[in-house]
Scaffold this active site. Structure first.
Site, PDB file in Angstrom:
ATOM      1  N   HIS A 101      -6.594  -1.278  -4.019  1.00 53.46           N
ATOM      2  CA  HIS A 101      -5.981  -0.040  -3.536  1.00 53.46           C
ATOM      3  C   HIS A 101      -6.666   1.183  -4.140  1.00 53.46           C
ATOM      4  O   HIS A 101      -6.898   2.176  -3.458  1.00 53.46           O
ATOM      5  CB  HIS A 101      -4.489  -0.016  -3.890  1.00 53.46           C
ATOM      6  CG  HIS A 101      -3.692  -1.082  -3.223  1.00 53.46           C
ATOM      7  ND1 HIS A 101      -2.678  -0.824  -2.322  1.00 53.46           N
ATOM      8  CD2 HIS A 101      -3.747  -2.437  -3.327  1.00 53.46           C
ATOM      9  CE1 HIS A 101      -2.155  -1.950  -1.906  1.00 53.46           C
ATOM     10  NE2 HIS A 101      -2.778  -2.947  -2.516  1.00 53.46           N
ATOM     11  N   ASP A 209      -0.421   5.886  -1.933  1.00 54.82           N
ATOM     12  CA  ASP A 209      -0.442   4.497  -1.490  1.00 54.82           C
ATOM     13  C   ASP A 209       0.888   4.172  -0.820  1.00 54.82           C
ATOM     14  O   ASP A 209       1.948   4.669  -1.224  1.00 54.82           O
ATOM     15  CB  ASP A 209      -0.668   3.569  -2.682  1.00 54.82           C
ATOM     16  CG  ASP A 209      -0.938   2.140  -2.254  1.00 54.82           C
ATOM     17  OD1 ASP A 209      -2.119   1.782  -2.119  1.00 54.82           O
ATOM     18  OD2 ASP A 209       0.036   1.374  -2.042  1.00 54.82           O
TER      19      ASP A 209
END
Length: 426
Positions: A101, A209
């Site tokens: 990520h 995120d």
């Protein structure tokens, strides 16, 4: 302001402010000559670059004004908000502390910075150490504005061993993963404090995120547009969305029985056992998953690490299904030009390991074709992902202007109410 700051008009000769009601009105006739009006019209209608830029800004201001009125915001407030367009775009980026990520988020930060944006990248000491080399190299070689902000990761408070700041360090166990996300939740207050102490103006936009749900609360509190970043494809996202929306996985009685994913242009079957972990009922994680889905539904848009040429049909279908602005800006890893040679070596090794038969050759051929398309998508000027990144920045600034206008309207209403209460109290 219209001429000198917003740059959507031209002067017709008045160089001084006129105080109406004080006998100065007659001076207007002397100050504004017919010749000046003629020259102003000629400048406004100029077919050159300057005239086109002025007309473009006027059109943009018109759209913003219309939007503002639909939102119940005054024209004065949207004019003041339009001043934000003169400021440098500033993105606050909040990644999940996991390599899969964090790395693409940093690559996207580089791409935004290459367009002139300022980047504030939230991280922790251990993760900052992992990113420091690539950030320093990028900043020093290209003079880009990327700032790493280190926040202490509350390992011990969440029940984790000290120093477990990245998901790849956490043992593969549900209770440990849950503790990691508890620590992630504890970062909300430090980020809020950072924004409270930040010199104004605040960031133009936040990109977080998808798994960090509390960013929706911060975005609402500070009136900052928020985009959600997904490192996966729109095909994957659309499949998950449609299965959950239609409860298609509840139509079968076993983990191994296949069922059809609804609403796709292709016939795709899957089993319950093949579904992502987010579909697995887990009392410990379910509350977190519900918060993540709720936060995503309130986001202003979705950023994808994909590109149109790979899955244009699915990008459009996902956009329509969710009703959200969606930008495919990848593959963002191609911003790392210094590592492309190494990637080419890796590709050759993988090809050697793949099946040597006819099926393997077809697979390799398609991979090479999409590799070429991916590079074209990222090409400066005409690549689809390059253009989408431009649209992302423009849309983010538009959202920022609308948020600012709303905040100004709310502040003015609050001040007026306090003034009325004070008057009534007297």
């Amino acid at each position: 302001m219209i001429v000198n700051i917003l740059e959507i008009g031209v002067s017709v000769g008045v160089k001084a402010a006129i105080k109406w009601g004080l006998g100065q009105e007659e001076d207007v006739v002397e100050l504004v000559k017919m010749e000046e009006v003629k020259k102003a019209v000629e400048r406004l209608m100029d077919a050159g670059e300057e005239g086109e830029e002025r007309r473009k800004r006027a059109r943009e201001f018109g759209v913003n004004a219309k939007t503002a009125m639909e939102e119940g915001v005054s024209i004065t407030q949207i004019a003041m908000a339009s001043l934000q367009e003169h400021q440098q775009p500033h993105f606050l980026m909040i990644p999940l502390m996991a390599q899969g990520h964090m790395i693409p988020m940093m690559d996207m930060a580089k791409l935004l910075a290459q367009r002139g944006a300022v980047i504030t990248f939230i991280t922790t000491p251990l993760n900052a150490a992992r990113l420091r080399t690539t950030v320093d190299r990028t900043v020093n070689s290209s003079d880009l504005q990327i700032r790493l902000v280190e926040l202490r990761f509350p390992c011990l408070e969440a029940g984790l061993p000290d120093g477990y700041e990245n998901l790849d360090m956490v043992p593969f166990a549900a209770d440990m993963a849950m503790k990691f996300f508890v620590a992630i939740e504890m970062l909300q207050q430090p980020v809020e404090k950072l924004l409270q102490e930040h010199e104004h103006p605040l960031p133009s936009c936040m990109i977080s995120d998808m798994s960090i749900s509390w960013t929706s609360e911060i975005a609402q509190k500070f009136c900052i547009p928020r985009l959600v970043f997904h490192g996966t494809s729109s095909f994957s996202l659309l499949c998950s969305y449609n299965v959950r929306h239609c409860n298609a996985h509840e139509s079968v009685g076993s983990e191994s029985e296949p069922f059809l994913i609804p609403g796709l242009p292709h016939r795709i079957e899957i089993t319950k056992a093949q579904l992502p972990s987010s579909f697995v009922t887990n009392s410990d994680m379910q509350h977190l998953r519900d918060k993540i889905r709720k936060a995503e539904s309130s986001a202003d848009g979705v950023v994808l690490n994909s590109f149109d040429e790979l899955e244009m049909e699915y990008v459009d279908m996902y956009r329509k299904a969710t009703g959200k602005r969606t930008w495919a800006v990848g593959p963002v890893s191609l911003c790392n030009k210094e590592t492309l040679d190494k990637m080419e070596e890796i590709r050759k090794v993988i090809e050697r390991l793949m099946d040597e038969g006819e099926e393997g050759e077809v697979r390799r051929k398609r991979a090479r074709e999409f590799g070429v398309k991916a590079k074209r998508a990222m090409e400066e000027g005409g690549g689809s992902s390059y253009i989408n990144m431009t649209h992302l920045i423009e849309d983010a600034m538009e959202l920022s202007n609308i948020c600012l206008a709303k905040k100004q309207s709310a502040d003015e209403f609050k001040l007026q109410r306090e003034a009325n209460n004070s008057t009534n109290g007297c």
